[in-house]
Design an enzyme around this catalytic site. Structure first.
Site, PDB file in Angstrom:
ATOM      1  N   ARG A  66       0.815  -1.218   0.000  1.00 15.86           N
ATOM      2  CA  ARG A  66       0.000   0.000   0.000  1.00 15.86           C
ATOM      3  C   ARG A  66       0.847   1.266   0.000  1.00 15.86           C
ATOM      4  O   ARG A  66       0.431   2.286  -0.528  1.00 15.86           O
ATOM      5  CB  ARG A  66      -0.937  -0.006   1.206  1.00 15.86           C
ATOM      6  N   LYS A 175       3.033 -18.233   7.748  1.00 15.72           N
ATOM      7  CA  LYS A 175       2.232 -18.475   8.934  1.00 15.72           C
ATOM      8  C   LYS A 175       1.776 -17.141   9.516  1.00 15.72           C
ATOM      9  O   LYS A 175       2.449 -16.139   9.252  1.00 15.72           O
ATOM     10  CB  LYS A 175       3.020 -19.280   9.956  1.00 15.72           C
ATOM     11  N   ASP A 204       7.090 -22.768   6.822  1.00  9.74           N
ATOM     12  CA  ASP A 204       7.433 -22.725   8.239  1.00  9.74           C
ATOM     13  C   ASP A 204       8.953 -22.707   8.238  1.00  9.74           C
ATOM     14  O   ASP A 204       9.592 -23.693   7.859  1.00  9.74           O
ATOM     15  CB  ASP A 204       6.921 -23.985   8.949  1.00  9.74           C
ATOM     16  N   HIS A 205       9.536 -21.583   8.645  1.00 10.75           N
ATOM     17  CA  HIS A 205      10.980 -21.452   8.415  1.00 10.75           C
ATOM     18  C   HIS A 205      11.792 -22.491   9.195  1.00 10.75           C
ATOM     19  O   HIS A 205      12.946 -22.733   8.873  1.00 10.75           O
ATOM     20  CB  HIS A 205      11.455 -20.018   8.666  1.00 10.75           C
ATOM     21  N   LYS A 209      15.629 -25.005   8.314  1.00  6.54           N
ATOM     22  CA  LYS A 209      16.855 -25.100   9.117  1.00  6.54           C
ATOM     23  C   LYS A 209      17.514 -26.447   8.832  1.00  6.54           C
ATOM     24  O   LYS A 209      16.875 -27.491   8.932  1.00  6.54           O
ATOM     25  CB  LYS A 209      16.524 -24.976  10.612  1.00  6.54           C
ATOM     26  N   GLU A 243      13.634 -18.888  23.873  1.00 10.04           N
ATOM     27  CA  GLU A 243      14.157 -17.636  23.315  1.00 10.04           C
ATOM     28  C   GLU A 243      14.495 -16.707  24.465  1.00 10.04           C
ATOM     29  O   GLU A 243      13.785 -16.690  25.477  1.00 10.04           O
ATOM     30  CB  GLU A 243      13.109 -16.969  22.437  1.00 10.04           C
ATOM     31  N   ASP A 262       2.037 -18.955  18.082  1.00 12.87           N
ATOM     32  CA  ASP A 262       3.247 -18.432  17.441  1.00 12.87           C
ATOM     33  C   ASP A 262       4.296 -19.524  17.225  1.00 12.87           C
ATOM     34  O   ASP A 262       5.011 -19.512  16.232  1.00 12.87           O
ATOM     35  CB  ASP A 262       3.809 -17.308  18.329  1.00 12.87           C
ATOM     36  N   HIS A 267       6.063 -24.450  14.532  1.00 11.61           N
ATOM     37  CA  HIS A 267       7.448 -24.932  14.650  1.00 11.61           C
ATOM     38  C   HIS A 267       7.548 -26.209  15.493  1.00 11.61           C
ATOM     39  O   HIS A 267       8.199 -27.172  15.111  1.00 11.61           O
ATOM     40  CB  HIS A 267       8.348 -23.852  15.269  1.00 11.61           C
ATOM     41  N   LYS A 367       9.385 -17.091  25.739  1.00 10.07           N
ATOM     42  CA  LYS A 367      10.244 -15.927  25.508  1.00 10.07           C
ATOM     43  C   LYS A 367      10.812 -15.487  26.847  1.00 10.07           C
ATOM     44  O   LYS A 367      10.278 -15.821  27.901  1.00 10.07           O
ATOM     45  CB  LYS A 367       9.433 -14.805  24.878  1.00 10.07           C
TER      46      LYS A 367
END
Ligand code: BG6
Length: 516
Positions: A66, A175, A204-205, A209, A243, A262, A267, A367
């Site tokens: 946008r 995702k 899904d990253h 890996k 994390e 998340d 994952h 986290k």
């Protein structure tokens, strides 16, 4: 300069994959081109693919968003990003200059037909001018609420089907795939009205890996491990996705997500299914995905009562991480001061199949934990009979095999060894394999790998719709219970390994969380 597949003469790594496949000519169309994902992940991945000579001369990028910008502004912005992100250098600049001419930008609303008309014109132009062969790879990097609008827009303008028999049209979807089971099913219905499943690449990253893929190599290329990979030898499994960061600048996004949506729904479920799955018959997209779905189908679906007993949700409070004092979740920007969104989840799952009956899987993610670490640990049962006096083995833990997904990618085998000396004592020691040291090669970034796969048409590392659905079947009852039942939300101090309730979950089974 053109992008061919000729390897540079210098720096030839004898252990590198000799068969790197280049991408075919194509236009890569990013919806959400002015956003965070484009700058942090997609453009750096494109740049690295170009530097590795894996993009052909007939490769072009169209950004759609946008924000008002023209082609030159877009090119300049992308260059700055890549340079800021550590790219750059003389060679990178040279490569960039030679292909940035094939970058176009379309400013427009996703619900405006004119945006798609202009896209159609630009695509035709690129096919003529740059030889992009009518191949298209769309990438949805927009907020998930706009996914249906973009998908319908593409279909309404006949941009969803190849224009010739030799061409391809694919779509990569980021995702989250839905907000819960029902919205995931609705999204899939919209996707399938416009695209055939074979055109859809759900990313899904974690699957990009190297170390996640190495779970398959370890299990199915070796005779040494698989024979013990079952209920006869394994006592339990622990999966940790920790994390140290907080929610950073994504507070308002995270409020709608929470750790379960998340991390766990995607994952964790991916890592879990690769850990549990049966050996595939063939190493191709459907061979592997069929087995992953079967594994997920064996995972217990929790009743509300069991959610209360087997799941812990918690939120981080103030504390110290890496020597810095950090604020609590409810004080983060964009977060409701009374928020009940979880930043930590721990749970115990049963797997109801022949291989894993009686082997619980404990999962935790959070986290603001002490460090960033993702690992899968399989803890072995104790030997049936220890012919040693208790003091000889007081420092002996149960054996384990730990797949370190990040950082320090590799594998650790923990087993007992005799402590040198006259006394006979057995202590646990580690045998370590380090990915980096063994292969002398930098592992490609997950996005780099996955973008190339999508361009080539290899869907092995992408998620099929039934996988998404099955993962939601596991996760949805937790969301329902949290919403409708009286389930407590614990807190934990930032920089600790989570709430005491998570330790209690393990202690109830006479087990402990590993200290990664
Ligand atoms: C993303 C989540 O999917 O994965 C983030 O949205 C999280 O909240 C990230 O930080 C973790 O990825 P990685 O590759 O750093 O483990």
């Amino acid at each position: 300069m053109t992008f061919n597949n000729a390897a540079a003469d210098e720096d030839v790594n004898p252990l590198a994959d000799p068969e790197e496949r280049p991408a075919p000519p194509a236009v890569f169309i990013i919806f959400g081109a002015s956003g965070d994902l484009t700058s942090r992940k997609l453009m750096p991945a494109i740049e690295r693919l170009a530097l590795r000579r894996l993009l052909p001369p007939g490769f072009a990028v169209v950004g759609v968003a946008r924000t008002e910008m023209n082609d030159d502004d877009f090119r300049e912005r992308m260059r700055e990003l890549v340079e800021k992100g550590g790219g750059g250098g003389a060679e990178a600049r040279h490569v960039w200059d030679s292909f940035v001419g094939a970058f176009r930008y379309i400013a427009g609303d996703y619900d405006d037909p004119d945006t798609f008309e202009r896209l159609k014109d630009v695509l035709a132009e690129l096919d003529n001018e740059r030889g992009t062969a009518e191949n298209r790879l769309y990438y949805l990097a927009t907020p998930p609420s706009t996914f249906p609008t973009v998908i319908k827009g593409l279909a309404a303008h006949d941009l969803n089907r190849p224009t010739s028999d030799d061409a391809f049209v694919r779509i990569v979807i980021e995702k989250p795939f839905g907000h819960d089971l029902q919205t995931a099913l609705d999204l899939d219905a919209t996707v399938h009205e416009a695209f055939d499943e074979s055109q859809v690449y759900r990313i899904d990253h974690y699957l990009g890996k190297e170390t996640v893929q190495n779970v398959l190599a370890l299990r199915f290329a070796n005779a040494a491990f698989e024979p013990t990979w079952n209920r006869r030898y394994i006592d339990h499994i622990q999966i940790t996705v920790a994390e140290s960061i907080g929610v950073e600048h994504r507070g308002s996004f995270y409020e709608q997500a929470g750790a379960l949506r998340d991390i766990v729904q995607n994952h964790v479920m991916q890592v879990l299914s690769m850990t549990l799955m049966e050996p595939p018959v063939t190493f191709d997209a459907d061979g592997i995905r069929d087995e992953k779905v079967k594994a997920l189908k064996a995972v217990e679906i929790l009743t509300p009562e069991k959610v209360k007993q087997q799941v812990v949700r918690a939120q981080y409070a103030r504390g110290w991480v890496g020597g810095d004092e950090v604020i609590g979740y409810r004080e983060e920007e964009g977060v409701n001061p009374h928020s009940t969104t979880e930043t930590y989840v721990a749970m115990k799952l049963r797997v109801d199949n022949w291989r894993w009956a009686g082997v619980p899987v404990y999962v935790r993610t959070g986290k603001r934990l002490p460090k960033r670490v993702t690992e899968v640990a399989l803890q072995f049962k104790r030997v049936p009979h220890l012919p040693f006096a208790p003091e000889m083995v007081k420092d002996l833990e149960a054996d384990s095999i730990v797949l370190r997904i990040q950082p320090d990618e590799g594998i650790t085998l923990r087993f007992g060894a005799k402590v040198p000396g006259q006394a006979f004592r057995v202590r646990s020691v580690s045998m370590d394999f380090f990915y980096g040291a063994a292969f002398l090669e930098e592992t490609p970034d997950a996005y780099e790998r996955l973008l190339l796969d999508a361009l080539i048409g290899d869907a092995t590392l992408f998620i099929r719709s039934d996988e998404v659905e099955q993962a939601w079947h596991i996760v949805d009852p937790l969301l329902q219970a949290w919403e409708h039942e009286d389930v407590p939300l614990a807190t934990y101090e930032s920089g600790t390994w989570g709430p005491g309730e998570a330790d209690d979950l393990m202690a109830a089974d006479d087990r402990r969380w590993r200290r990664p």
